[in-house]
Design a protein around this motif. Structure first.
Motif, PDB file in Angstrom:
ATOM      1  N   VAL A   1      46.025   3.006   4.841  1.00  0.00           N
ATOM      2  CA  VAL A   1      46.347   3.365   6.220  1.00  0.00           C
ATOM      3  C   VAL A   1      47.326   4.523   6.177  1.00  0.00           C
ATOM      4  O   VAL A   1      48.252   4.526   5.363  1.00  0.00           O
ATOM      5  CB  VAL A   1      46.972   2.179   6.987  1.00  0.00           C
ATOM      6  CG1 VAL A   1      47.211   2.552   8.448  1.00  0.00           C
ATOM      7  CG2 VAL A   1      46.114   0.942   6.898  1.00  0.00           C
ATOM      8  N   ALA A   2      47.102   5.516   7.031  1.00  0.00           N
ATOM      9  CA  ALA A   2      48.013   6.655   7.060  1.00  0.00           C
ATOM     10  C   ALA A   2      48.219   7.125   8.496  1.00  0.00           C
ATOM     11  O   ALA A   2      47.281   7.131   9.304  1.00  0.00           O
ATOM     12  CB  ALA A   2      47.459   7.804   6.217  1.00  0.00           C
ATOM     13  N   ARG A   3      49.447   7.503   8.813  1.00  0.00           N
ATOM     14  CA  ARG A   3      49.737   8.160  10.090  1.00  0.00           C
ATOM     15  C   ARG A   3      49.589   9.653   9.841  1.00  0.00           C
ATOM     16  O   ARG A   3      50.457  10.296   9.261  1.00  0.00           O
ATOM     17  CB  ARG A   3      51.148   7.790  10.554  1.00  0.00           C
ATOM     18  CG  ARG A   3      51.489   8.265  11.966  1.00  0.00           C
ATOM     19  CD  ARG A   3      52.787   7.605  12.425  1.00  0.00           C
ATOM     20  NE  ARG A   3      53.179   8.031  13.768  1.00  0.00           N
ATOM     21  CZ  ARG A   3      54.111   8.966  14.007  1.00  0.00           C
ATOM     22  NH1 ARG A   3      54.717   9.559  12.990  1.00  0.00           N
ATOM     23  NH2 ARG A   3      54.423   9.281  15.254  1.00  0.00           N
ATOM     24  N   ILE A   4      48.458  10.203  10.274  1.00  0.00           N
ATOM     25  CA  ILE A   4      48.100  11.572   9.943  1.00  0.00           C
ATOM     26  C   ILE A   4      49.026  12.560  10.618  1.00  0.00           C
ATOM     27  O   ILE A   4      49.468  13.552  10.030  1.00  0.00           O
ATOM     28  CB  ILE A   4      46.636  11.859  10.352  1.00  0.00           C
ATOM     29  CG1 ILE A   4      45.697  10.814   9.731  1.00  0.00           C
ATOM     30  CG2 ILE A   4      46.231  13.259   9.967  1.00  0.00           C
ATOM     31  CD1 ILE A   4      45.731  10.764   8.223  1.00  0.00           C
ATOM     32  N   CYS A   5      49.324  12.309  11.879  1.00  0.00           N
ATOM     33  CA  CYS A   5      50.232  13.115  12.662  1.00  0.00           C
ATOM     34  C   CYS A   5      50.663  12.266  13.845  1.00  0.00           C
ATOM     35  O   CYS A   5      50.108  11.179  14.052  1.00  0.00           O
ATOM     36  CB  CYS A   5      49.561  14.428  13.120  1.00  0.00           C
ATOM     37  SG  CYS A   5      48.243  14.179  14.335  1.00  0.00           S
ATOM     38  N   PRO A   6      51.634  12.693  14.631  1.00  0.00           N
ATOM     39  CA  PRO A   6      51.977  11.886  15.804  1.00  0.00           C
ATOM     40  C   PRO A   6      50.761  11.629  16.684  1.00  0.00           C
ATOM     41  O   PRO A   6      50.044  12.549  17.076  1.00  0.00           O
ATOM     42  CB  PRO A   6      53.016  12.763  16.531  1.00  0.00           C
ATOM     43  CG  PRO A   6      53.645  13.574  15.451  1.00  0.00           C
ATOM     44  CD  PRO A   6      52.532  13.861  14.483  1.00  0.00           C
ATOM     45  N   GLY A   7      50.491  10.344  16.926  1.00  0.00           N
ATOM     46  CA  GLY A   7      49.380   9.978  17.781  1.00  0.00           C
ATOM     47  C   GLY A   7      48.053   9.778  17.072  1.00  0.00           C
ATOM     48  O   GLY A   7      47.058   9.482  17.739  1.00  0.00           O
ATOM     49  N   LEU A   8      48.006   9.892  15.749  1.00  0.00           N
ATOM     50  CA  LEU A   8      46.743   9.719  15.030  1.00  0.00           C
ATOM     51  C   LEU A   8      46.962   8.929  13.742  1.00  0.00           C
ATOM     52  O   LEU A   8      47.753   9.329  12.874  1.00  0.00           O
ATOM     53  CB  LEU A   8      46.108  11.067  14.692  1.00  0.00           C
ATOM     54  CG  LEU A   8      44.787  11.016  13.922  1.00  0.00           C
ATOM     55  CD1 LEU A   8      43.702  10.272  14.713  1.00  0.00           C
ATOM     56  CD2 LEU A   8      44.306  12.424  13.565  1.00  0.00           C
ATOM     57  N   VAL A   9      46.242   7.802  13.633  1.00  0.00           N
ATOM     58  CA  VAL A   9      46.279   6.939  12.445  1.00  0.00           C
ATOM     59  C   VAL A   9      44.871   6.831  11.900  1.00  0.00           C
ATOM     60  O   VAL A   9      43.895   6.804  12.663  1.00  0.00           O
ATOM     61  CB  VAL A   9      46.828   5.542  12.811  1.00  0.00           C
ATOM     62  CG1 VAL A   9      46.606   4.535  11.678  1.00  0.00           C
ATOM     63  CG2 VAL A   9      48.306   5.634  13.169  1.00  0.00           C
TER      64      VAL A   9
ATOM     65  N   ASP B   1      47.206  -4.110   9.796  1.00  0.00           N
ATOM     66  CA  ASP B   1      47.909  -3.006   9.135  1.00  0.00           C
ATOM     67  C   ASP B   1      47.785  -1.721   9.945  1.00  0.00           C
ATOM     68  O   ASP B   1      48.741  -0.950  10.072  1.00  0.00           O
ATOM     69  CB  ASP B   1      47.344  -2.784   7.735  1.00  0.00           C
ATOM     70  CG  ASP B   1      47.855  -3.787   6.714  1.00  0.00           C
ATOM     71  OD1 ASP B   1      48.778  -4.563   7.057  1.00  0.00           O
ATOM     72  OD2 ASP B   1      47.338  -3.803   5.585  1.00  0.00           O
ATOM     73  N   ALA B   2      46.577  -1.481  10.497  1.00  0.00           N
ATOM     74  CA  ALA B   2      46.366  -0.266  11.285  1.00  0.00           C
ATOM     75  C   ALA B   2      47.193  -0.283  12.563  1.00  0.00           C
ATOM     76  O   ALA B   2      47.798   0.734  12.942  1.00  0.00           O
ATOM     77  CB  ALA B   2      44.879  -0.111  11.614  1.00  0.00           C
ATOM     78  N   VAL B   3      47.234  -1.422  13.244  1.00  0.00           N
ATOM     79  CA  VAL B   3      48.010  -1.495  14.482  1.00  0.00           C
ATOM     80  C   VAL B   3      49.502  -1.395  14.176  1.00  0.00           C
ATOM     81  O   VAL B   3      50.261  -0.740  14.909  1.00  0.00           O
ATOM     82  CB  VAL B   3      47.684  -2.786  15.260  1.00  0.00           C
ATOM     83  CG1 VAL B   3      48.547  -2.886  16.524  1.00  0.00           C
ATOM     84  CG2 VAL B   3      46.205  -2.818  15.629  1.00  0.00           C
ATOM     85  N   ASP B   4      49.958  -1.990  13.077  1.00  0.00           N
ATOM     86  CA  ASP B   4      51.357  -1.846  12.682  1.00  0.00           C
ATOM     87  C   ASP B   4      51.698  -0.374  12.440  1.00  0.00           C
ATOM     88  O   ASP B   4      52.769   0.106  12.824  1.00  0.00           O
ATOM     89  CB  ASP B   4      51.642  -2.654  11.416  1.00  0.00           C
ATOM     90  CG  ASP B   4      51.820  -4.141  11.680  1.00  0.00           C
ATOM     91  OD1 ASP B   4      51.862  -4.535  12.876  1.00  0.00           O
ATOM     92  OD2 ASP B   4      51.890  -4.910  10.706  1.00  0.00           O
ATOM     93  N   ALA B   5      50.769   0.351  11.787  1.00  0.00           N
ATOM     94  CA  ALA B   5      51.006   1.772  11.507  1.00  0.00           C
ATOM     95  C   ALA B   5      51.029   2.590  12.788  1.00  0.00           C
ATOM     96  O   ALA B   5      51.699   3.632  12.862  1.00  0.00           O
ATOM     97  CB  ALA B   5      49.937   2.304  10.557  1.00  0.00           C
TER      98      ALA B   5
END
Length: 583
Positions: free
Chosen positions: A370-378, A394-398
């Motif tokens: 799971v990665a937070r690519i940029c603000p507002g995008l996972v 995990d995705a919702v936590d991220a």
């Protein structure tokens, strides 16, 4: 606030034509906390996880629920016994915990225990080696609610599986995993998310991202049926598109944190009477394992292959070589060899594997990232079907840092899927249900294992229409009312959705659905608003798809098979291929 259906109502989690129209209006009007791209099991799981945390959620899928990887797996919730050899203990422990949750609490109507026989072929060392692995497996949770390993002599193993050649084993070990109809399970996860307030809409393709400065603030979507476009705004967008991860990542014009490689897995389906066995089989191959799995009352599923795939992601094609490989491997242990004439169905799916250093797809990671690519995008990718719920939370936590309000902890381990509550009581009441609705008790049991406690919703659609309780003429495993229910409540929009995913007619009958396509089309026409011309077009499109698949399966390599399969018409007339990059 999210629009939550009342438990037990006829509209609980329904995905039908009326809901679809309302969902389009809400997509363009509301502002969501989470916008999920992808209607596979991970995307559906994310929608459910986020909705049950009290968040406003939208899920969009370009084609159908589970139309990609999530309908083309090996049909198991399994711990991944072979990953013990790779010393991936954490993945096995996690998968076994998820298997237990689904088997006992979350989806007992869909996930069923299944006994496997592991034939031993080497004397002295192999039995203690396998036993030690299965001790670990059982200790980690593999024997929590099912029997543990059991060792057999050669004679005892052959009594259990008389279709196995005597010289193919010196003994055996049995253990338990589970079997699941993956497409129905994914659809049920999505319906459960809708029940808890998520806006779920299929045939809704993401064609661009909305941005404010460096932040992603939503997506541009296009209706794959009629070409309408709108914008969906949200605090955070989660890319859960599996093998399409890199394509959606490119669309966002943001550099990804990982890359996904597609590995093709091919399975064949043969009649149950072609292999004499009271148990599933797991066979070791030079690079992986081969499963022989009982499927329904009348079939075996045999698979899988594991090869790199770089062609059409929507419609991976099985080749003559893939099928020959499976036949060769399974025939090494069978008393009566299988032939091409025995095959009633074939399907090919793609595993979304995280690209690693190894060039062999069988050694790429089945862990997820799971990665937070940029603000507002996972983005989330990798993993295995069994661990979809872990991937979801995990995705919702991220995504939580992008949501202004406090995000509650995940509770999905306590949230049964639709149809789970009351399932066991209805199993005991099957004779009474059969009498009430005028169908055979074995039919009720079959329906319970597909719909759980929603079975009465299905059967009630036949009120005043007793002809709907008759079997589909050329596919008698299924009742006509099941096709109607698929269009009424399960989000099916095309014949392909019904014949390939809501039912599994496309792989369970040698005609692959062609012989019943018109009958099913006429059954759902009143629900979906089809006239005679539309029914004829749906039948022609479905038949062309089947013809393309059959012809592709005679080709010697991926390129020639892909060319034939990709030439078949799309049931969704406005789907864009490839995904546009206009941002």
């Amino acid at each position: 606030m999210a629009e939550i259906s009342q438990a037990g109502s006829r509209s609980a989690g329904e995905l039908g034509p009326g809901q679809r129209d309302g969902a389009w209006e809400r997509l363009g009007r509301d502002h969501f906390d989470v916008v999920v791209i992808g209607g596979g099991v991970v995307g559906a799981g994310i929608a459910l996880d986020a909705a049950t945390r009290g968040l406003e959620v939208a899920l969009v899928e370009a084609r159908d629920l589970a139309s990609g990887t999530s309908s083309r797996s090996s049909k198991m919730f399994h711990g991944g016994l072979r990953y013990l050899e790779q010393l991936d203990f954490g993945l096995v422990r996690e998968a076994l915990r998820e298997r237990e949750l689904s088997l006992k609490t979350l989806a007992p109507h869909l996930v069923k225990p299944l006994r496997f026989l592991y034939p031993l072929t080497h004397r002295v060392w192999e039995r203690p080696y396998v036993a030690s692995g299965l001790v670990l497996y059982d200790t980690m949770g593999g024997a929590k609610s099912v029997p543990g390993q059991h060792h057999l002599t050669r004679s005892a193993a052959l009594r259990l599986a008389p279709g196995v050649r005597r010289d193919a084993l010196i003994g055996g070990v049995t253990y338990y995993d589970t079997v699941v109809d993956d497409a129905r399970h994914t659809m049920t996860v999505a319906r459960t998310a809708a029940h808890y307030g998520a806006v779920v809409r299929t045939s809704t393709q993401v064609v661009g991202f909305l941005r404010e400065a460096d932040r992603v603030v939503g997506v541009k979507v296009r209706d794959s049926e009629d070409g309408r476009a709108t914008q969906v705004r949200g605090h955070v967008v989660i890319n859960a598109t599996g093998v399409w991860t890199d394509e959606i990542q490119a669309l966002s014009r943001q550099r990804g944190r990982f890359h996904v490689r597609a590995s093709k897995g091919v399975h064949i389906v043969v009649p149950r009477d072609r292999i004499a066995s009271d148990t599933a089989l797991i066979l070791r191959t030079p690079t992986s394992v081969l499963f022989v799995i009982p499927w329904g009352p009348g079939h075996w599923i045999i698979g899988t292959t594991d090869t790199d795939w770089n062609l059409d992601l929507a419609h991976p094609a099985a080749t003559k070589a893939d099928i020959a490989y499976l036949l060769e491997r399974v025939n090494q242990v069978l008393v009566t060899p299988l032939t091409h004439e025995d095959i009633q169905g074939v399907y090919a799916g793609l595993r979304p594997l995280l690209a690693g250093e190894s060039d062999e797809t069988s050694k790429l990671s089945r862990e997820h990232a799971v990665a937070r690519i940029c603000p507002g995008l996972v983005a989330i990718a990798g993993g295995k079907y069994t661990t979809y719920r872990v991937m979801a939370y995990d995705a919702v936590d991220a995504a939580a840092p992008d949501i202004p309000q406090r995000v509650s902890p995940s509770i999905t381990e306590k949230v049964p899927l639709l149809g789970a509550d009351g399932y066991f009581a209805l199993l005991n009441q099957a004779p009474q249900l059969a009498q009430t609705y005028g169908v055979h008790p074995y039919r009720i049991e079959h329906l319970l294992d597909r719909y759980g406690s929603l079975v009465t919703d299905v059967l009630d659609l036949a009120a005043g229409k007793p002809e709907l309780l008759q079997p589909i003429t050329e596919s008698p495993t299924y009742l006509r009312v099941e096709a109607v229910y698929a269009a009424t409540a399960e989000g099916a929009l095309h014949l392909d959705d019904i014949l390939a995913r809501r039912t599994r007619i496309s792989i369970e009958y040698s005609h692959r659905g062609v012989a019943c396509a018109e009958e099913v089309g006429r059954l759902v026409a009143p629900v979906l608003g089809w006239d005679d011309q539309r029914v004829a077009r749906e039948v022609a499109t479905y038949n062309a798809r089947v013809d393309a698949e059959i012809r592709s399966q005679t080709q010697p390599d991926d390129i020639s098979a892909d060319a034939l399969r990709a030439a078949a018409p799309e049931p969704r007339p406005e789907i864009l291929e490839p995904v546009p990059t206009d941002g």
